[in-house]
Scaffold this motif. Structure first.
Motif, PDB file in Angstrom:
ATOM      1  N   LEU A 174       0.826  -1.202   0.000  1.00 22.04           N
ATOM      2  CA  LEU A 174       0.000   0.000   0.000  1.00 22.04           C
ATOM      3  C   LEU A 174       0.864   1.258   0.000  1.00 22.04           C
ATOM      4  O   LEU A 174       0.583   2.223  -0.732  1.00 22.04           O
ATOM      5  N   ARG A 175       1.912   1.248   0.814  1.00 24.85           N
ATOM      6  CA  ARG A 175       2.772   2.436   0.889  1.00 24.85           C
ATOM      7  C   ARG A 175       3.522   2.685  -0.415  1.00 24.85           C
ATOM      8  O   ARG A 175       3.871   3.829  -0.718  1.00 24.85           O
ATOM      9  N   HIS A 176       3.754   1.626  -1.194  1.00 29.46           N
ATOM     10  CA  HIS A 176       4.511   1.767  -2.444  1.00 29.46           C
ATOM     11  C   HIS A 176       3.617   1.690  -3.674  1.00 29.46           C
ATOM     12  O   HIS A 176       4.069   1.336  -4.759  1.00 29.46           O
ATOM     13  N   GLN A 190      -6.637   7.472  -2.252  1.00 30.94           N
ATOM     14  CA  GLN A 190      -5.386   7.715  -1.536  1.00 30.94           C
ATOM     15  C   GLN A 190      -5.630   7.886  -0.039  1.00 30.94           C
ATOM     16  O   GLN A 190      -4.830   7.422   0.787  1.00 30.94           O
ATOM     17  N   ARG A 191      -6.728   8.525   0.315  1.00 31.33           N
ATOM     18  CA  ARG A 191      -7.048   8.682   1.744  1.00 31.33           C
ATOM     19  C   ARG A 191      -7.257   7.315   2.396  1.00 31.33           C
ATOM     20  O   ARG A 191      -6.722   7.046   3.487  1.00 31.33           O
ATOM     21  N   LEU A 192      -8.020   6.448   1.736  1.00 32.38           N
ATOM     22  CA  LEU A 192      -8.280   5.123   2.294  1.00 32.38           C
ATOM     23  C   LEU A 192      -7.032   4.251   2.299  1.00 32.38           C
ATOM     24  O   LEU A 192      -6.795   3.486   3.250  1.00 32.38           O
ATOM     25  N   VAL A 193      -6.223   4.331   1.255  1.00 31.85           N
ATOM     26  CA  VAL A 193      -4.978   3.563   1.207  1.00 31.85           C
ATOM     27  C   VAL A 193      -4.040   3.992   2.328  1.00 31.85           C
ATOM     28  O   VAL A 193      -3.390   3.145   2.970  1.00 31.85           O
ATOM     29  N   ASP A 194      -3.965   5.287   2.594  1.00 27.72           N
ATOM     30  CA  ASP A 194      -3.127   5.768   3.687  1.00 27.72           C
ATOM     31  C   ASP A 194      -3.611   5.228   5.026  1.00 27.72           C
ATOM     32  O   ASP A 194      -2.803   4.781   5.859  1.00 27.72           O
ATOM     33  N   TYR A 195      -4.919   5.238   5.234  1.00 28.14           N
ATOM     34  CA  TYR A 195      -5.482   4.708   6.485  1.00 28.14           C
ATOM     35  C   TYR A 195      -5.247   3.201   6.588  1.00 28.14           C
ATOM     36  O   TYR A 195      -4.868   2.680   7.645  1.00 28.14           O
ATOM     37  N   ALA A 227      -5.163  -9.029  -7.892  1.00 25.34           N
ATOM     38  CA  ALA A 227      -4.530  -9.931  -6.936  1.00 25.34           C
ATOM     39  C   ALA A 227      -3.150  -9.436  -6.512  1.00 25.34           C
ATOM     40  O   ALA A 227      -2.636  -9.846  -5.470  1.00 25.34           O
ATOM     41  N   ASP A 228      -2.555  -8.539  -7.310  1.00 26.90           N
ATOM     42  CA  ASP A 228      -1.200  -8.064  -7.034  1.00 26.90           C
ATOM     43  C   ASP A 228      -1.174  -6.721  -6.317  1.00 26.90           C
ATOM     44  O   ASP A 228      -0.250  -6.438  -5.557  1.00 26.90           O
ATOM     45  N   SER A 229      -2.187  -5.896  -6.541  1.00 32.44           N
ATOM     46  CA  SER A 229      -2.206  -4.545  -5.979  1.00 32.44           C
ATOM     47  C   SER A 229      -3.410  -4.363  -5.065  1.00 32.44           C
ATOM     48  O   SER A 229      -4.553  -4.347  -5.539  1.00 32.44           O
ATOM     49  N   PRO A 230      -3.202  -4.200  -3.752  1.00 30.46           N
ATOM     50  CA  PRO A 230      -4.347  -3.965  -2.867  1.00 30.46           C
ATOM     51  C   PRO A 230      -5.047  -2.644  -3.161  1.00 30.46           C
ATOM     52  O   PRO A 230      -6.261  -2.537  -2.969  1.00 30.46           O
ATOM     53  N   ALA A 231      -4.314  -1.641  -3.647  1.00 31.23           N
ATOM     54  CA  ALA A 231      -4.943  -0.370  -4.004  1.00 31.23           C
ATOM     55  C   ALA A 231      -5.893  -0.564  -5.187  1.00 31.23           C
ATOM     56  O   ALA A 231      -6.997  -0.002  -5.217  1.00 31.23           O
ATOM     57  N   ALA A 232      -5.478  -1.362  -6.176  1.00 29.73           N
ATOM     58  CA  ALA A 232      -6.347  -1.642  -7.321  1.00 29.73           C
ATOM     59  C   ALA A 232      -7.572  -2.434  -6.894  1.00 29.73           C
ATOM     60  O   ALA A 232      -8.692  -2.168  -7.352  1.00 29.73           O
ATOM     61  N   LEU A 233      -7.383  -3.419  -6.012  1.00 33.86           N
ATOM     62  CA  LEU A 233      -8.510  -4.188  -5.486  1.00 33.86           C
ATOM     63  C   LEU A 233      -9.513  -3.284  -4.796  1.00 33.86           C
ATOM     64  O   LEU A 233     -10.729  -3.363  -5.033  1.00 33.86           O
ATOM     65  N   LEU A 234      -9.021  -2.394  -3.951  1.00 33.74           N
ATOM     66  CA  LEU A 234      -9.908  -1.467  -3.241  1.00 33.74           C
ATOM     67  C   LEU A 234     -10.621  -0.549  -4.218  1.00 33.74           C
ATOM     68  O   LEU A 234     -11.821  -0.281  -4.074  1.00 33.74           O
ATOM     69  N   VAL A 274     -19.354   7.786  -0.009  1.00 34.95           N
ATOM     70  CA  VAL A 274     -19.419   6.363   0.299  1.00 34.95           C
ATOM     71  C   VAL A 274     -18.986   6.058   1.726  1.00 34.95           C
ATOM     72  O   VAL A 274     -19.578   5.209   2.402  1.00 34.95           O
ATOM     73  N   SER A 275     -17.976   6.750   2.236  1.00 37.69           N
ATOM     74  CA  SER A 275     -17.487   6.451   3.582  1.00 37.69           C
ATOM     75  C   SER A 275     -18.477   6.849   4.659  1.00 37.69           C
ATOM     76  O   SER A 275     -18.494   6.259   5.742  1.00 37.69           O
TER      77      SER A 275
END
Length: 376
Positions: A22-24, A46-51, A248-255, A272-273
């Protein structure tokens, strides 16, 4: 044979790897148009990925998931994990609840608790259900069926679970999205076992004739929705494997893939949040990530498109249809009656595609009122 179990224990190394990925995250070029116009908004993501990578407490949610009443059963070689919420009373009507995509069992928990223990929500114990929430094959935490050609489809697995494993001679069923299709097939295949089915979406006849003006308006809305929102469905139905490598490789893409749907399909007013909460959204994404289930969750779309899933032709058991205003499309009662024996048809005052989580009280009340006349 069924037994009680815990379902997940993520090693520290996997949790650390998720946070590092996530950080990268390698971010795309910022889109020049309005937010959300062309897909998931980069600022919100980006906000959710940071959290997710810093403050989100997976361990507390992992413990909560494991504390749920999990069981497992082997049905024709397919392990099925399911939740069982026992009712306030021993003679309660059994009901099986089925979610859709990109949902998981987690979305059904508020509804299941209201149905199983109505007294905890100031309702009558006489209306209690024994609630079964299976995890769909290929979703967290049930493995996918071994092959595409396996004859035992999900609705038949559900029937074996309810009758053979759990011993319920007669039972009820509810489903949304993909779960509505499974529930419809269940009612069509086993009318002797189903006291009734409750749906938030309906199947369409393959050869509709004499379409009314109201029905044509509905069909036009479906066509517009498919053009504007149906890209995911086409991809998952035709080339799901290609899509799965990136998710499957990128959690940011999955989210991002999941987040777009929770925003577009819910009654969230664009925020949405505020409707779901960051922790709920990230727990859903974490469940898919840690189980590696995103690619296998696409299987129902592909199997249906390839003709490997039974079409819904006619369902003669009593059927309730509950429609929520922010959901995808709104079929008129006459359209539903082309396939189903509709005895209850309700247009809800609010809510969207995920009503078991968005509006559990409205949905629980509608289920309760519908099945009250069918308990005997």
């Amino acid at each position: 044979m069924a037994h009680r179990m815990s379902v997940i224990a993520v090693p520290d190394a996997e949790l650390d790897e998720l946070r590092a990925r996530l950080r990268h995250t390698r971010w795309p070029t910022r889109w020049p148009g309005p937010r959300w116009q062309a897909g998931t908004d980069i600022d919100e993501l980006q906000r959710l990925v940071d959290y997710w990578s810093s403050s989100y407490d997976w361990r507390s949610h992992e413990a909560a998931v494991n504390a749920l009443p999990w069981h497992t059963a082997d049905i024709a070689g397919t392990p099925v994990r399911y939740l069982r919420f026992d009712a306030d009373r021993p003679d309660a009507l059994p009901i099986v609840l089925t979610n859709g995509w990109p949902s998981t069992f987690l979305e059904l928990i508020p509804l299941a608790r209201r149905l199983a223990t109505p007294s905890a929500y100031s309702n009558d114990d006489a209306d209690a259900f024994t609630v079964i929430v299976p995890s769909l094959p290929g979703f967290p935490f049930s493995p996918a069926r071994p092959s595409l050609e396996q004859p035992l489809q999900t609705h038949e697995i559900w029937h074996d679970l309810m009758q053979t494993v759990l011993g319920f001679t007669r039972y009820a069923a509810h489903g949304s999205d993909l779960g509505a299709g499974i529930t419809s097939r269940l009612g069509g295949a086993h009318p002797e076992a189903l006291v009734g089915i409750h749906l938030t979406a309906v199947a369409s006849p393959s050869d509709a004739t004499d379409v009314t003006i109201e029905e044509q308006t509905y069909l036009d809305s479906v066509a517009r929705w498919s053009a504007d929102e149906g890209g995911y469905q086409h991809q998952q139905s035709t080339k799901p494997l290609t899509l799965s490598y990136g998710l499957a490789d990128s959690p940011a893409a999955l989210l991002a893939w999941m987040l777009e749907k929770y925003r577009a399909w819910s009654d969230c007013g664009g925020n949405v949040s505020a409707r779901f909460g960051d922790d709920f959204l990230l727990t859903q994404a974490s469940l898919y990530w840690f189980t590696g289930a995103i690619s296998t969750s696409f299987r129902p779309y592909y199997e249906y498109a390839q003709g490997l899933t039974r079409r819904v032709e006619r369902v003669d058991v009593p059927t309730a249809v509950a429609l929520f205003p922010a959901d995808l499309t709104q079929p008129p009662r006459s359209w539903a009656q082309r396939i189903y024996h509709v005895t209850r048809y309700t247009r809800m005052p609010r809510g969207g595609h995920f009503p078991a989580y968005e509006e559990p009280d409205l949905l629980a009340n509608d289920l309760t009122e519908f099945f009250r006349d069918h308990r005997s």
